[in-house]
Design an enzyme around this catalytic site. Structure first.
Site, PDB file in Angstrom:
ATOM      1  N   ASP A 133     127.228   1.614  65.865  1.00  0.00           N
ATOM      2  CA  ASP A 133     128.007   2.472  66.736  1.00  0.00           C
ATOM      3  C   ASP A 133     128.351   3.713  65.907  1.00  0.00           C
ATOM      4  O   ASP A 133     128.241   3.707  64.680  1.00  0.00           O
ATOM      5  CB  ASP A 133     129.270   1.777  67.246  1.00  0.00           C
ATOM      6  CG  ASP A 133     129.857   2.486  68.465  1.00  0.00           C
ATOM      7  OD1 ASP A 133     129.433   3.623  68.738  1.00  0.00           O
ATOM      8  OD2 ASP A 133     130.731   1.915  69.127  1.00  0.00           O
TER       9      ASP A 133
HETATM   10  C1  BGC Z   1     131.098   4.609  71.395  1.00  0.00           C
HETATM   11  C2  BGC Z   1     129.719   4.239  71.896  1.00  0.00           C
HETATM   12  C3  BGC Z   1     128.924   5.490  72.166  1.00  0.00           C
HETATM   13  C4  BGC Z   1     128.860   6.305  70.900  1.00  0.00           C
HETATM   14  C5  BGC Z   1     128.063   7.584  71.025  1.00  0.00           C
HETATM   15  C6  BGC Z   1     131.033   5.567  70.232  1.00  0.00           C
HETATM   16  O1  BGC Z   1     132.297   6.048  69.910  1.00  0.00           O
HETATM   17  O2  BGC Z   1     131.799   3.457  71.019  1.00  0.00           O
HETATM   18  O3  BGC Z   1     129.823   3.454  73.050  1.00  0.00           O
HETATM   19  O4  BGC Z   1     127.653   5.169  72.631  1.00  0.00           O
HETATM   20  O5  BGC Z   1     130.175   6.645  70.508  1.00  0.00           O
HETATM   21  O6  BGC Z   1     128.733   8.517  71.768  1.00  0.00           O
END
Ligand code: BGC
Length: 779
Positions: free
Chosen positions: A274
């Protein structure tokens, strides 16, 4: 190694390499390419964004500018070997990219589809697959290779701020809906990233919290949806969660990323982190060795760290090669590698029709006292700020930059229903003012919350105002809105419960309209569960519209007027009080990750630094049903404008597949669809079990009055197993199993039994609890 030295190293290596013949990547020469890569190039491929991308341009959270403005990130190109960059965008309710580009007058709006809870509430896998196809098509046509979704975390507790992106409190619903979504997206030649693997059940301190969960609850609940999606639809990528699981960061956990995911389930795609940079307390070599193939969005220093770790013998180059090979296998599948010429012009009109159908089908009618459908509706008094600021989706990375969103006024107008003019004018001016005020007061700390459509405070509705409106309208509609998003959990007061202004509004409007025998209908515009028990008796009908995507107002109007018969069913329990969930005792409340309110003292703060899943396997209805605790609306519940008859099921074993067939007949006056839910009651055996568990479901086509349909649902025998921690195995006890057909978990219409022999399946030994926990048990 210093940055300059590394760059010189790369330059020398590249010059040396360029003196020999350069293979170019094809789908068939991956081994040759791996051999031709320098260590630096390999490290580069494992770290997203890259030197040119992440630092400075801010290639995170929708700020990537290089390829598709507003996409979340990209992987690094190595042109000398024919390796292109690939682009990844959020997800999951549609393509999240910037709608406008500098020096370009064209709009790049994407379709806002229903949020996860609404999609799942359709219980219609064919429809979800169609939504997936439309999202996959927009992903491809907007020049992206992967969409960051679906969200497969469970609704462990109604207060989680991101429940709206997730499907259900139940792993089978999550697994089957998730599979349909992934199949749909990937049918378009782009990939998904199933997230957040695993147990990202709260937003408070999400990047550090240690989610402590028994291996049994992990395997049977939190991992199960991911397992089904992996086994049935082969997602291109999986996103490891920010949080820790039983003491280890998910993104550095070999147990999660290699033992469970690859050895137990046979996963073949890539794992990516993530969106986080370099962590102080997690060396990148631990992530690489654990089987985390791609650091997103990555930090240049991580490239240097990988190279240094290999040189120092802390990281085995075979682990690097393995991950690089998986990255190349991913890259050769992408549209960018195949040279696809994207149009930036998906068919938004066709997709609007799909989103409208899916949002209408996901809406759940909770209450209907001889009120709906109202076919003769002419004028309504429309209360509640959210009627006029109808929220199509949630906040944070999961929002979509949409070109329009149909609110309640427009939805009603489109079917010839007017709203009373003065009230409409008051609310519309207020929404304009609130929008401008929010823009002026924007708090840069609240960056997640600034992405998407915020909710504005309710305005006070006085008795005088209601008295003025009542004579002008045939009925009252009140929309109660809730917004939620990434990075913050919800509070009980004011978010789960009604605010004082909302309660006064409901009571005042109901008193005045009921005094004149006029109906009051409440629309809930929220991605997640809220309190209803204290006020539902005051109103005549309640429709949960969720956050239904851009066609929401039209979908609500379709249901209110009976153009469409509601067929959505709850995929989570609606409790009487938030504290009725046993997990609430171990869920953060009243913390604020932007101001760090109540979050000081890092290291040992319960529900912040660690969260004990003491409810264990009793999540959602598994608790309420087993412990006979009353709820406001049970899991699986939803009303229809017609009635159905469900016959006794026929249950047959074929190898390791159990086929459950039933006949559904529409016994009412209007056409409609019914959901048949198969709950299984296990015999008394070696493992404590919930009273019943959902194991399959099916939905009919639209049945005309008097029409019937046979539904056949399949259950893998292994899906009946309990996870036996001591033996590291799945175990189905021998005995007589009861297959109950319900229209919700409390309403069982018919049942049949089947005798099964024992079944055992060994697994790896993974994810042990690091400290004893007081797990909930039946006596
Ligand atoms: C979120 C993800 C997301 C990623 C990219 C993260 O903060 O938890 O779900 O896909 O950011 O934006």
């Amino acid at each position: 190694m210093k940055k300059r030295t590394l760059m010189t190293g790369i330059a020398i290596a590249m010059t040396a390499a360029s003196m020999t013949a350069q293979p170019k990547l094809t789908a068939d020469n991956i081994d040759e390419i791996v051999k031709a890569m320098t260590l630096e190039e390999k490290a580069q491929l494992l770290v997203g964004g890259g030197n040119d991308g992440f630092v400075g341009s801010g290639a995170m959270l929708g700020h990537q500018k290089k390829f598709v403005p507003g996409a979340a990130g990209y992987t690094v190109a190595i042109p000398r070997l024919g390796i292109p960059s690939t682009v990844q965008c959020d997800g999951p309710a549609g393509v999240h990219i910037d709608a406008h580009r500098e020096g370009d007058s064209k709009n790049y709006f994407a379709t806002g589809f229903p949020i996860g809870t609404c999609l799942a509430s359709t219980w219609n896998t064919d429809l979800v697959e169609q939504v997936g196809q439309a999202i996959g098509n927009e992903t491809r046509e907007y020049g992206c290779d992967v969409i960051l979704g679906p969200g497969l975390n469970l609704h462990r507790n109604p207060l989680c701020g991101r429940n709206f992106e997730y499907y259900s409190e139940d792993p089978i619903v999550t697994g089957l809906i998730g599979t349909a979504f992934v199949k749909g997206v990937q049918s378009q030649g782009v990939g998904v990233s199933a997230k957040h693997y695993v147990a990202n059940s709260q937003e408070t301190d999400r990047t550090r919290v240690d989610e402590r969960v028994s291996p049994r609850a992990l395997r049977e609940l939190y991992l199960k949806g991911f397992e089904m999606v992996v086994r049935r639809s082969n997602p291109w990528t999986i996103m490891s969660a920010y949080n820790k699981v039983n003491g280890h960061y998910a993104q550095g956990s070999k147990d999660l990323l290699t033992k469970v995911l690859r050895e137990d389930w046979g996963y073949k795609g890539i794992v990516e982190t993530d969106w986080i940079g370099k962590r102080k307390d997690l060396p990148v070599e631990t992530e690489v060795a654990a089987g985390n193939d791609l650091m997103m969005p990555g930090f240049p220093a991580q490239v240097e760290d990988i190279v240094a770790a290999v040189k120092a013998g802390r990281l085995n180059v075979t682990d690097v090669d393995r991950n690089v090979r998986r990255m190349l296998e991913y890259i050769v599948k992408t549209p960018r590698f195949k040279g696809y010429k994207f149009s930036s012009e998906p068919d938004l009109k066709a997709h609007a029709a799909i989103t409208r159908q899916s949002s209408t089908e996901g809406m759940v009618l909770l209450k209907n006292d001889n009120t709906l459908p109202i076919r003769s509706l002419k004028t309504v008094a429309l209360f509640g700020v959210s009627s006029y600021n109808f929220m199509s989706g949630g906040l944070g990375s999961g929002c979509v930059n949409v070109g329009y969103s149909v609110d309640m006024v427009t939805g009603l107008k489109n079917i010839g229903v007017n709203t009373t003019p003065q009230l409409t004018e008051i609310y519309q001016s207020y929404v304009k003012y609130a929008k401008a005020k929010l823009e002026a007061d924007k708090n840069p700390m609240m960056w997640f919350l600034n992405q998407g459509q915020p909710k504005y405070d309710e305005i006070e509705i006085t008795e005088r105002c209601v008295a003025h409106e009542e004579p002008l309208a045939d009925a009252a509609i009140i929309t109660i809105g809730r917004q939620a998003g990434e990075g913050m959990d919800r509070n009980i007061n004011g978010e789960f419960n009604l605010t004082k202004d909302e309660q006064d509004m409901i009571f005042r409007v109901s008193d005045a309209f009921h005094a004149k025998n006029k109906k009051v209908i409440v629309i809930i515009n929220s991605g997640s569960v809220m309190e209803t028990a204290s006020w539902r008796d005051r109103v005549d009908a309640i429709l949960v519209a969720w956050q239904p995507g851009i066609e929401g107002g039209n979908s609500v109007a379709d249901i209110l007027t009976g153009k469409v018969n509601p067929s959505g069913r709850l995929t989570m329990t609606w409790p009487i009080a938030a504290t009725d969930h046993p997990s609430t005792a171990n869920f953060p409340q009243d913390y604020d990750m932007y101001t760090y309110k109540n979050m000081e003292g890092s290291g040992h703060v319960k529900n912040v630094d660690y969260t004990n899943h003491e409810e264990d396997i009793y999540v959602g209805y598994r608790y309420f049903d087993t412990f006979n605790k009353r709820v406001a609306y049970p899991f699986g519940f939803g009303l229809s404008y017609t009635t159905f008859e469900l016959t006794k099921p026929v249950v047959k074993l074929n190898g390791n597949t159990i086929n459950v067939s039933i006949n559904v007949k529409n016994t009412g006056d209007v056409a409609g669809k019914q959901v048949a839910q198969v709950y299984v009651k296990a015999p008394k055996g070696n493992y404590e079990k919930p009273t019943r568990e959902l194991k399959a479901f099916g939905k009919t086509k639209e049945l005309k009055p008097g029409e019937s349909q046979t539904l056949t649902m399949q259950i893998d025998k292994r899906d009946l197993a309990s996870y036996d921690e001591a033996g590291c195995q799945w175990k189905v006890d021998a005995g007589v199993y009861t297959f109950q057909i319900g229209t919700d978990v409390e309403t069982i219409k018919a049942s049949a039994t089947l005798k099964l022999t024992e079944y055992t399946e060994k697994t790896t030994d993974a994810l042990p609890l690091q400290q004893p926990m007081n797990l909930l048990k039946q006596q």
